[in-house]
Design an enzyme around this catalytic site. Sequence first.
Site, mmCIF file in Angstrom:
data_model
loop_
_atom_site.group_PDB
_atom_site.id
_atom_site.type_symbol
_atom_site.label_atom_id
_atom_site.label_comp_id
_atom_site.label_asym_id
_atom_site.label_seq_id
_atom_site.Cartn_x
_atom_site.Cartn_y
_atom_site.Cartn_z
ATOM 1 N N TYR A 48 0.786 -1.370 -0.148
ATOM 2 C CA TYR A 48 -0.087 0.135 0.066
ATOM 3 C C TYR A 48 0.831 1.232 0.252
ATOM 4 O O TYR A 48 1.256 1.680 1.252
ATOM 5 C CB TYR A 48 -1.039 0.142 1.240
ATOM 6 N N HIS A 122 -0.848 -11.933 0.156
ATOM 7 C CA HIS A 122 -1.580 -10.896 -0.606
ATOM 8 C C HIS A 122 -2.108 -11.535 -1.844
ATOM 9 O O HIS A 122 -3.289 -10.851 -2.264
ATOM 10 C CB HIS A 122 -0.865 -9.642 -0.739
ATOM 11 N N SER A 202 -13.243 -4.124 0.046
ATOM 12 C CA SER A 202 -14.075 -3.633 -0.484
ATOM 13 C C SER A 202 -15.628 -3.747 -0.162
ATOM 14 O O SER A 202 -16.391 -3.942 -0.904
ATOM 15 C CB SER A 202 -14.037 -3.819 -1.967
ATOM 16 N N PRO A 203 -15.907 -3.857 1.214
ATOM 17 C CA PRO A 203 -17.193 -4.100 1.640
ATOM 18 C C PRO A 203 -18.097 -2.983 1.298
ATOM 19 O O PRO A 203 -19.349 -3.329 0.994
ATOM 20 C CB PRO A 203 -17.230 -4.160 3.153
ATOM 21 N N LEU A 204 -17.822 -1.876 0.584
ATOM 22 C CA LEU A 204 -18.839 -0.883 -0.024
ATOM 23 C C LEU A 204 -18.712 -0.823 -1.463
ATOM 24 O O LEU A 204 -19.096 0.022 -1.896
ATOM 25 C CB LEU A 204 -18.642 0.676 0.576
ATOM 26 N N GLY A 205 -18.077 -1.745 -2.060
ATOM 27 C CA GLY A 205 -18.154 -1.907 -3.218
ATOM 28 C C GLY A 205 -16.829 -1.204 -4.073
ATOM 29 O O GLY A 205 -16.788 -1.579 -5.177
#
Length: 223
Positions: A48, A122, A202-205
């Site tokens: 990251y 990863h 990416s739980p919110l897309g």
Amino acid sequence: MANGVIGRIGLGGMRLSTISARDDERSIEVLHAAFDAGVTLLDTSDAYCHDETDTGHNERLIARAVDEWGGDRESILVATKGGLTRPGGRWVPDGRAKHLVAACEASLSALGVERIELYQLHAVDPQTPLGTSVRALARLRKSGKVRDIGLCNVTVGQIAEARTITDIASVQVEFSAVHDDAIRGGVVDYCRQHDIALIAHSPLGSPRRIARLLANGVVAALA
């Protein structure tokens, strides 16, 4: 996993370090706000960052945020990952044992710890047998540098293969209201059946799907 019960809501650090206009001071404020709100799981990675000259940026940022927070720092579990590199800003898997050992050592230094509580592969490297990567992680755990081992972006078959080599504590896959491959591919059920923690990234897309999420009336009403 380590540190007892971990809350259902964690925070991924990726975009605090990968966006071009990042601001470390604002990022520290975001992290402290998350801690104050009860977030106890942070998910980071040596990859990251902007590129290979910047490797470990997010790990160093998170280490600083934890160190400067006035709350119970022992309550924060920091999970990191190795196995992706950033040449020229690209995302390139490297699952070789030699790379994972070096990456783990660098992450220990960046995080300022003697042991990583959860160290995740990863990405599966198509140029390296999965068993080679997993055995390297198992050796890192045996040496005391890693407590628990996780896998990211894997299939049921790959999880099962890894479990013939060593215990797998967690699996991280994309999972949200607009992306349900983890259900349809059987990963969610497999993890439930084998008591493996499932970490949804990416739980919110994610930004590329945010329009679909905002257009979902049920989700909007819940929000």
